[in-house]
Design a protein around this motif. Sequence first.
Motif, mmCIF file in Angstrom:
data_model
loop_
_atom_site.group_PDB
_atom_site.id
_atom_site.type_symbol
_atom_site.label_atom_id
_atom_site.label_comp_id
_atom_site.label_asym_id
_atom_site.label_seq_id
_atom_site.Cartn_x
_atom_site.Cartn_y
_atom_site.Cartn_z
ATOM 1 N N THR A 52 34.849 45.015 36.196
ATOM 2 C CA THR A 52 35.180 43.605 36.793
ATOM 3 C C THR A 52 33.846 43.506 37.889
ATOM 4 O OG1 THR A 52 37.405 43.861 36.618
ATOM 5 C CG2 THR A 52 36.606 42.448 38.383
ATOM 6 N N VAL A 53 33.279 42.307 38.025
ATOM 7 C CA VAL A 53 31.963 42.377 38.789
ATOM 8 C C VAL A 53 32.406 41.183 39.746
ATOM 9 C CG1 VAL A 53 29.587 41.662 39.133
ATOM 10 C CG2 VAL A 53 30.412 42.769 36.988
ATOM 11 N N LEU A 54 32.454 41.526 41.037
ATOM 12 C CA LEU A 54 32.740 40.596 42.162
ATOM 13 C C LEU A 54 31.519 40.323 43.032
ATOM 14 C CD1 LEU A 54 35.070 39.073 43.472
ATOM 15 C CD2 LEU A 54 35.252 40.836 45.197
ATOM 16 N N GLU A 55 31.171 39.085 43.349
ATOM 17 C CA GLU A 55 30.027 38.535 43.910
ATOM 18 C C GLU A 55 30.551 38.464 45.402
ATOM 19 O OE1 GLU A 55 27.789 35.106 42.751
ATOM 20 O OE2 GLU A 55 27.991 35.653 40.719
ATOM 21 N N ILE A 56 29.780 39.043 46.564
ATOM 22 C CA ILE A 56 30.322 38.932 47.785
ATOM 23 C C ILE A 56 29.710 37.727 48.383
ATOM 24 C CG2 ILE A 56 30.433 39.953 50.032
ATOM 25 C CD1 ILE A 56 31.955 41.674 47.597
ATOM 26 N N THR A 113 34.449 31.852 48.731
ATOM 27 C CA THR A 113 34.671 31.793 47.077
ATOM 28 C C THR A 113 34.198 33.052 46.434
ATOM 29 O OG1 THR A 113 34.440 29.384 47.398
ATOM 30 C CG2 THR A 113 34.059 30.325 45.141
ATOM 31 N N TRP A 114 35.275 33.800 45.827
ATOM 32 C CA TRP A 114 35.034 34.814 45.330
ATOM 33 C C TRP A 114 34.656 34.896 43.784
ATOM 34 C CZ3 TRP A 114 34.526 38.536 48.919
ATOM 35 C CH2 TRP A 114 35.467 38.449 49.965
ATOM 36 N N LYS A 115 33.400 34.823 43.597
ATOM 37 C CA LYS A 115 33.312 34.759 41.992
ATOM 38 C C LYS A 115 33.312 35.944 41.343
ATOM 39 C CE LYS A 115 30.384 30.536 42.661
ATOM 40 N NZ LYS A 115 28.769 30.065 42.422
ATOM 41 N N TRP A 128 35.267 33.890 36.249
ATOM 42 C CA TRP A 128 35.987 33.260 37.116
ATOM 43 C C TRP A 128 35.349 32.744 38.468
ATOM 44 C CZ3 TRP A 128 40.651 32.374 35.046
ATOM 45 C CH2 TRP A 128 40.822 32.959 33.846
ATOM 46 N N VAL A 129 34.461 31.470 38.069
ATOM 47 C CA VAL A 129 33.576 31.097 39.065
ATOM 48 C C VAL A 129 33.643 29.415 39.349
ATOM 49 C CG1 VAL A 129 31.912 32.796 38.268
ATOM 50 C CG2 VAL A 129 31.927 30.746 37.231
ATOM 51 N N ASN A 130 34.556 28.854 38.743
ATOM 52 C CA ASN A 130 34.594 27.640 38.893
ATOM 53 C C ASN A 130 35.410 26.977 39.989
ATOM 54 O OD1 ASN A 130 33.133 26.990 36.328
ATOM 55 N ND2 ASN A 130 35.044 27.571 35.165
ATOM 56 N N GLY A 133 41.213 23.813 40.319
ATOM 57 C CA GLY A 133 41.276 22.462 39.487
ATOM 58 C C GLY A 133 40.747 22.421 38.013
ATOM 59 N N GLU A 134 39.789 23.234 37.917
ATOM 60 C CA GLU A 134 38.849 23.487 36.797
ATOM 61 C C GLU A 134 39.658 24.812 36.117
ATOM 62 O OE1 GLU A 134 34.618 22.987 36.823
ATOM 63 O OE2 GLU A 134 34.846 21.296 38.145
ATOM 64 N N PRO A 135 39.007 24.871 34.615
ATOM 65 C CA PRO A 135 39.338 26.039 34.018
ATOM 66 C C PRO A 135 38.690 27.198 34.602
ATOM 67 C CG PRO A 135 38.759 24.313 32.532
ATOM 68 C CD PRO A 135 38.363 23.613 33.853
ATOM 69 N N ARG A 136 39.334 28.303 34.834
ATOM 70 C CA ARG A 136 38.849 29.798 35.076
ATOM 71 C C ARG A 136 38.152 29.584 36.626
ATOM 72 N NH1 ARG A 136 36.312 30.754 29.636
ATOM 73 N NH2 ARG A 136 34.293 30.468 30.760
ATOM 74 N N PRO A 137 39.074 29.290 37.550
ATOM 75 C CA PRO A 137 38.527 28.942 39.123
ATOM 76 C C PRO A 137 38.313 30.328 39.697
ATOM 77 C CG PRO A 137 40.975 28.838 38.930
ATOM 78 C CD PRO A 137 40.515 28.969 37.276
ATOM 79 N N ALA A 138 37.148 30.208 40.479
ATOM 80 C CA ALA A 138 37.159 31.495 41.356
ATOM 81 C C ALA A 138 38.285 31.609 42.389
ATOM 82 C CB ALA A 138 35.817 31.359 42.200
#
Length: 148
Positions: A52-56, A113-115, A128-130, A133-138
């Motif tokens: 799992t990679v999380l952008e800060i 926002t946690w991508k 999980w970056v969107n 309300g969109e598919p695969r939201p952050a």
Amino acid sequence: MRILVSMLAFGLLVAAGAEAHVTVSPRESTLGSNQVYTVRVPAEGGAATSQTVLEIPDGVVVSRVKAGGGFKFDVKREDDRIVQITWTMDVHPGSYAEFQFIARNPEEGTELTWKALALHPDGTSTDWVNPRGEPRPASVTSLVAAAQ
């Protein structure tokens, strides 16, 4: 009757799919405060998750990443600030893992926002970056002012 049963089964499938994503909690935190964040990673559908990679988000300063629990982690830095955390652990279908870190929230803004990216053993990934309300939201943490 068959249509009703089919609709209920489809609804349960959609609800289960909506819950099967990387989330960061808490959902609300205070501007400028130190916060323990928990990253919850479920296995996606029938596939295991291996990393799992999380952008800060900008303005967030990570001070510590919790170690142990059968996983490894690595951090990416830019100018001495942690900008990404990667956890490596096999999360099997039907289970989930939780990872924690401590960070200082920015002094201004309304949300974080946690991508995230979930990598699977077969080489595929799920991002999980969107926006909501969109598919695969952050995952999003709302920021509020400190109580006076």
